[in-house]
Scaffold this motif. Structure first.
Motif, PDB file in Angstrom:
ATOM      1  N   GLU A  45       0.853  -1.181   0.000  1.00 16.20           N
ATOM      2  CA  GLU A  45       0.000   0.000   0.000  1.00 16.20           C
ATOM      3  C   GLU A  45       0.898   1.244   0.000  1.00 16.20           C
ATOM      4  O   GLU A  45       1.729   1.422   0.881  1.00 16.20           O
ATOM      5  CB  GLU A  45      -0.891   0.009   1.242  1.00 16.20           C
ATOM      6  N   VAL A  46       0.745   2.080  -1.021  1.00 17.74           N
ATOM      7  CA  VAL A  46       1.621   3.236  -1.175  1.00 17.74           C
ATOM      8  C   VAL A  46       1.331   4.271  -0.097  1.00 17.74           C
ATOM      9  O   VAL A  46       0.177   4.588   0.197  1.00 17.74           O
ATOM     10  CB  VAL A  46       1.448   3.863  -2.572  1.00 17.74           C
ATOM     11  N   VAL A  47       2.389   4.803   0.503  1.00 17.56           N
ATOM     12  CA  VAL A  47       2.280   5.881   1.478  1.00 17.56           C
ATOM     13  C   VAL A  47       2.289   7.212   0.725  1.00 17.56           C
ATOM     14  O   VAL A  47       3.203   7.472  -0.057  1.00 17.56           O
ATOM     15  CB  VAL A  47       3.448   5.831   2.480  1.00 17.56           C
ATOM     16  N   ASP A  48       1.296   8.040   0.925  1.00 18.07           N
ATOM     17  CA  ASP A  48       1.231   9.326   0.243  1.00 18.07           C
ATOM     18  C   ASP A  48       2.100  10.347   0.975  1.00 18.07           C
ATOM     19  O   ASP A  48       1.929  10.586   2.175  1.00 18.07           O
ATOM     20  CB  ASP A  48      -0.213   9.822   0.178  1.00 18.07           C
ATOM     21  N   SER A  49       3.024  10.960   0.241  1.00 17.27           N
ATOM     22  CA  SER A  49       3.968  11.888   0.864  1.00 17.27           C
ATOM     23  C   SER A  49       3.262  13.087   1.481  1.00 17.27           C
ATOM     24  O   SER A  49       3.622  13.539   2.579  1.00 17.27           O
ATOM     25  CB  SER A  49       4.990  12.372  -0.175  1.00 17.27           C
ATOM     26  N   LEU A  50       2.278  13.637   0.790  1.00 21.15           N
ATOM     27  CA  LEU A  50       1.597  14.817   1.294  1.00 21.15           C
ATOM     28  C   LEU A  50       0.815  14.507   2.561  1.00 21.15           C
ATOM     29  O   LEU A  50       0.808  15.300   3.516  1.00 21.15           O
ATOM     30  CB  LEU A  50       0.665  15.417   0.230  1.00 21.15           C
ATOM     31  N   ASP A  51       0.153  13.346   2.577  1.00 19.00           N
ATOM     32  CA  ASP A  51      -0.589  12.952   3.775  1.00 19.00           C
ATOM     33  C   ASP A  51       0.355  12.705   4.950  1.00 19.00           C
ATOM     34  O   ASP A  51       0.060  13.074   6.092  1.00 19.00           O
ATOM     35  CB  ASP A  51      -1.404  11.688   3.508  1.00 19.00           C
ATOM     36  N   LEU A  52       1.500  12.077   4.660  1.00 20.11           N
ATOM     37  CA  LEU A  52       2.462  11.790   5.718  1.00 20.11           C
ATOM     38  C   LEU A  52       2.996  13.086   6.320  1.00 20.11           C
ATOM     39  O   LEU A  52       3.065  13.242   7.553  1.00 20.11           O
ATOM     40  CB  LEU A  52       3.613  10.955   5.164  1.00 20.11           C
ATOM     41  N   ALA A  53       3.377  14.034   5.468  1.00 28.12           N
ATOM     42  CA  ALA A  53       3.878  15.309   5.973  1.00 28.12           C
ATOM     43  C   ALA A  53       2.807  16.047   6.760  1.00 28.12           C
ATOM     44  O   ALA A  53       3.103  16.719   7.760  1.00 28.12           O
ATOM     45  CB  ALA A  53       4.376  16.175   4.816  1.00 28.12           C
ATOM     46  N   GLN A  54       1.561  15.929   6.330  1.00 27.40           N
ATOM     47  CA  GLN A  54       0.475  16.574   7.068  1.00 27.40           C
ATOM     48  C   GLN A  54       0.338  15.955   8.464  1.00 27.40           C
ATOM     49  O   GLN A  54       0.082  16.671   9.442  1.00 27.40           O
ATOM     50  CB  GLN A  54      -0.838  16.452   6.306  1.00 27.40           C
ATOM     51  N   ASP A  55       0.526  14.647   8.562  1.00 26.67           N
ATOM     52  CA  ASP A  55       0.507  13.993   9.873  1.00 26.67           C
ATOM     53  C   ASP A  55       1.594  14.559  10.784  1.00 26.67           C
ATOM     54  O   ASP A  55       1.465  14.524  12.012  1.00 26.67           O
ATOM     55  CB  ASP A  55       0.714  12.481   9.726  1.00 26.67           C
ATOM     56  N   TRP A  56       2.670  15.056  10.165  1.00 29.49           N
ATOM     57  CA  TRP A  56       3.789  15.632  10.913  1.00 29.49           C
ATOM     58  C   TRP A  56       3.663  17.144  11.094  1.00 29.49           C
ATOM     59  O   TRP A  56       4.607  17.797  11.525  1.00 29.49           O
ATOM     60  CB  TRP A  56       5.110  15.325  10.196  1.00 29.49           C
ATOM     61  N   GLY A  57       2.483  17.688  10.756  1.00 22.36           N
ATOM     62  CA  GLY A  57       2.236  19.104  11.005  1.00 22.36           C
ATOM     63  C   GLY A  57       2.568  20.034   9.862  1.00 22.36           C
ATOM     64  O   GLY A  57       2.664  21.251  10.068  1.00 22.36           O
ATOM     65  N   VAL A  58       2.735  19.500   8.643  1.00 23.91           N
ATOM     66  CA  VAL A  58       3.063  20.328   7.480  1.00 23.91           C
ATOM     67  C   VAL A  58       1.827  20.446   6.595  1.00 23.91           C
ATOM     68  O   VAL A  58       1.380  19.456   6.004  1.00 23.91           O
ATOM     69  CB  VAL A  58       4.231  19.725   6.668  1.00 23.91           C
TER      70      VAL A  58
END
Length: 244
Positions: free
Chosen positions: A123-136
């Motif tokens: 399952e591909v991890v979405d970069s934008l969603d991941l960064a948003q989880d980190w407060g970006v």
């Protein structure tokens, strides 16, 4: 028959300009699920070691293997996708992070590796969603790199490295050095949660909370940190380059 380690470094030697060794005859292995923390005084060669493993720096002697195959038997683009290096401070790139993400996704070597991962059902991890989880906030991906703060650029670059997939080993050079404690903890939790359980150990509790791997994230990490507290939180073991 015993399978080879995920990553193996054998007798690695790097010389300084004056021909004295920065480190010499350095050997270690890395298994799936491990987080190897690199320790050592400033100038002991921690960042240089990561660049050597990524085949970004020349070394004077030694071999590096992934899955039993030497780095120099691979096409270098393929190696650098499977063994991904994330610098402490992203180089000032032209354009926006979103443009950068689009460019590297289109590299032929990366498309081949992502095709392999897709066949394995990752399952591909979405970069934008991941960064948003980190407060970006996602709007920052459309801004020029030069307008981002150090912490924003650091999190985005790390999210790109994880989200584009393909990396079996991620080499992290102080990946949270520009972040506050809360943001660092979020990043640590995400990265550890992507790793498979450490093989052959019922004692490791840092990354075995997930029964199955999530997505196409890395299988192991090599992590430079100057924080003893962070090293204790994330590391399954450590290597002190001051002793080599």
């Amino acid at each position: 028959m015993t399978s080879p380690p995920l990553l193996e470094v054998q007798d690695l030697t790097v010389l300084r300009d004056n021909s004295s060794p920065l480190f010499s005859n350095l050997s270690f292995t890395l298994s799936e699920g491990e987080v190897l923390v690199l320790r050592g005084v400033s100038g002991s060669g921690k960042s240089t070691l990561l660049k050597c493993i990524a085949e970004l720096n020349l070394y004077d002697k030694g071999t590096i293997k992934l899955g039993g195959k030497q780095s120099r038997e691979w096409d270098i683009p393929d190696w650098r996708i499977r063994v991904g290096y994330v610098p402490q401070r992203p180089s000032l790139l032209p354009g926006t992070p979103l443009e950068f993400l689009s460019t590297i996704r289109d590299l032929s070597a990366r498309k081949r590796k992502l095709g392999e991962d897709a066949q394995e059902g990752g399952e591909v991890v979405d970069s934008l969603d991941l960064a948003q989880d980190w407060g970006v906030d996602k709007v920052l991906w459309k801004r020029d790199w030069g307008t981002l703060s150090g912490g924003e650029a650091q999190r985005i670059a790390l999210a790109v490295a994880v989200g584009i997939g393909g990396a079996e080993v991620l080499l992290l050079d102080e990946p949270t050095s520009a972040l506050d404690a809360e943001s660092s903890e979020k990043v640590e939790k995400s990265l550890l949660g992507m790793l498979p359980p450490l093989r052959g150990s019922s004692q490791n509790t840092k990354n075995n909370n997930n029964v199955q791997r999530k997505g196409t994230g890395p299988k192991a990490l090599i992590w430079i940190t100057h924080s003893a507290e962070q090293a204790d939180r994330v590391g399954t073991r450590s290597l002190d380059l001051s002793q080599h």
